[in-house]
Design an enzyme around this catalytic site. Structure first.
Site, mmCIF file in Angstrom:
data_model
loop_
_atom_site.group_PDB
_atom_site.id
_atom_site.type_symbol
_atom_site.label_atom_id
_atom_site.label_comp_id
_atom_site.label_asym_id
_atom_site.label_seq_id
_atom_site.Cartn_x
_atom_site.Cartn_y
_atom_site.Cartn_z
ATOM 1 N N GLY A 173 1.472 -10.185 4.336
ATOM 2 C CA GLY A 173 2.468 -9.342 4.998
ATOM 3 C C GLY A 173 1.999 -9.034 6.405
ATOM 4 N N ASP A 191 0.844 -1.208 0.000
ATOM 5 C CA ASP A 191 0.000 0.000 0.000
ATOM 6 C C ASP A 191 0.877 1.255 0.000
ATOM 7 O OD1 ASP A 191 -2.180 1.671 0.260
ATOM 8 O OD2 ASP A 191 -2.835 0.905 2.197
HETATM 9 P P1 ADP Z 1 -1.345 -7.156 3.961
HETATM 10 O O1 ADP Z 1 -1.654 -6.108 4.996
HETATM 11 O O2 ADP Z 1 -2.536 -7.468 3.074
HETATM 12 O O3 ADP Z 1 -0.715 -8.372 4.558
HETATM 13 P P2 ADP Z 1 1.256 -6.160 3.007
HETATM 14 O O4 ADP Z 1 1.501 -5.019 2.091
HETATM 15 O O5 ADP Z 1 1.777 -6.077 4.395
HETATM 16 O O6 ADP Z 1 -0.333 -6.423 2.961
HETATM 17 O O7 ADP Z 1 1.832 -7.482 2.351
HETATM 18 C C1 ADP Z 1 1.244 -8.132 1.255
HETATM 19 C C2 ADP Z 1 2.327 -8.669 0.351
HETATM 20 O O8 ADP Z 1 2.816 -7.615 -0.489
HETATM 21 C C3 ADP Z 1 3.533 -9.236 1.094
HETATM 22 O O9 ADP Z 1 3.859 -10.490 0.526
HETATM 23 C C4 ADP Z 1 4.627 -8.218 0.773
HETATM 24 O O10 ADP Z 1 5.901 -8.809 0.725
HETATM 25 C C5 ADP Z 1 4.199 -7.749 -0.608
HETATM 26 N N1 ADP Z 1 4.774 -6.491 -1.114
HETATM 27 C C6 ADP Z 1 5.312 -5.460 -0.430
HETATM 28 N N2 ADP Z 1 5.740 -4.501 -1.296
HETATM 29 C C7 ADP Z 1 5.456 -4.951 -2.557
HETATM 30 C C8 ADP Z 1 5.662 -4.443 -3.877
HETATM 31 N N3 ADP Z 1 6.236 -3.251 -4.099
HETATM 32 N N4 ADP Z 1 5.264 -5.208 -4.932
HETATM 33 C C9 ADP Z 1 4.663 -6.395 -4.739
HETATM 34 N N5 ADP Z 1 4.436 -6.934 -3.522
HETATM 35 C C10 ADP Z 1 4.823 -6.208 -2.441
#
Ligand code: ADP
Length: 180
Positions: free
Chosen positions: A125, A40
């Protein structure tokens, strides 16, 4: 890794979702839609303030639902914001809510005439959904959607790092071999 499902492509790549040139990238947002960490934060940083401005007018988003905005400065024209479930041990409807994120995101894409969509690994994540389980739900749900609809031509999972990529690769191998 890439497979064909009916007329559509389903592919897995390791990389950064903010760099993807597709009609829409999907954001793993929170219910406020006002920004957060992880993917995000990366999407809002790369896309600029236009995305947040639109998000402010959407009035939040329920877990399992999805809403669309501009892509701002991103190579993708749109961002589809969806809210994954927080993992509470698996008996709080997590699986159905996670499946709903993928289904609703693809429905929103279709309603807007979009044909290519990139997903991150939703909920794995900060929301702590176990990676192998999340990969199974994600791929099965997208496969079922593509079997039932022909409008989306490409679904790409953009996995952030080798651990996520390998989990999705294993899940896709199992799914296509009929083991899942
Ligand atoms: P959630 O709160 O739904 O768990 P997160 O953003 O914490 O969301 O994590 C969801 C996934 O997105 C994780 O596997 C994380 O490693 C991944 N992630 C983080 N940054 C990026 C990015 N720039 N591109 C793709 N995936 C990403």
């Amino acid at each position: 890794m890439q497979v064909t499902i009916e007329q559509s492509k389903l592919e897995l790549v390791e990389g950064d979702i903010t760099k993807q040139s597709v009609d829409a990238i999907v954001n793993a947002a929170n219910t406020s839609l006002l920004g957060g960490g992880g993917v995000d934060g990366a999407i809002h940083r790369a896309g600029g303030p236009a995305i947040l401005e639109e998000c402010k007018r959407l009035g939040g988003c329920e877990t399992g639902d999805a809403k669309i905005t501009t892509g701002g400065n991103l190579p993708a024209r749109h961002v589809i914001h969806t809210v994954g479930p927080v993992w509470h041990g698996g008996r709080s409807g997590e699986r159905e809510k996670l499946a709903s994120c993928y289904r609703r995101s693809l429905e929103v894409a279709r309603e807007n005439g979009l044909t290519s969509v990139a997903f991150p690994s939703i909920s794995t994540g900060a929301y702590r959904y176990p990676l192998d389980e999340a990969a199974k739900v994600a791929l099965r749900t997208v496969k079922e959607y593509l079997e039932a609809h022909t409008d989306i031509e490409l679904v790409r999972f953009v996995l952030f790092g080798p651990e996520s990529y390998r989990a999705y690769e294993q899940a896709l191998e199992d799914l296509t071999a009929g083991r899942a």
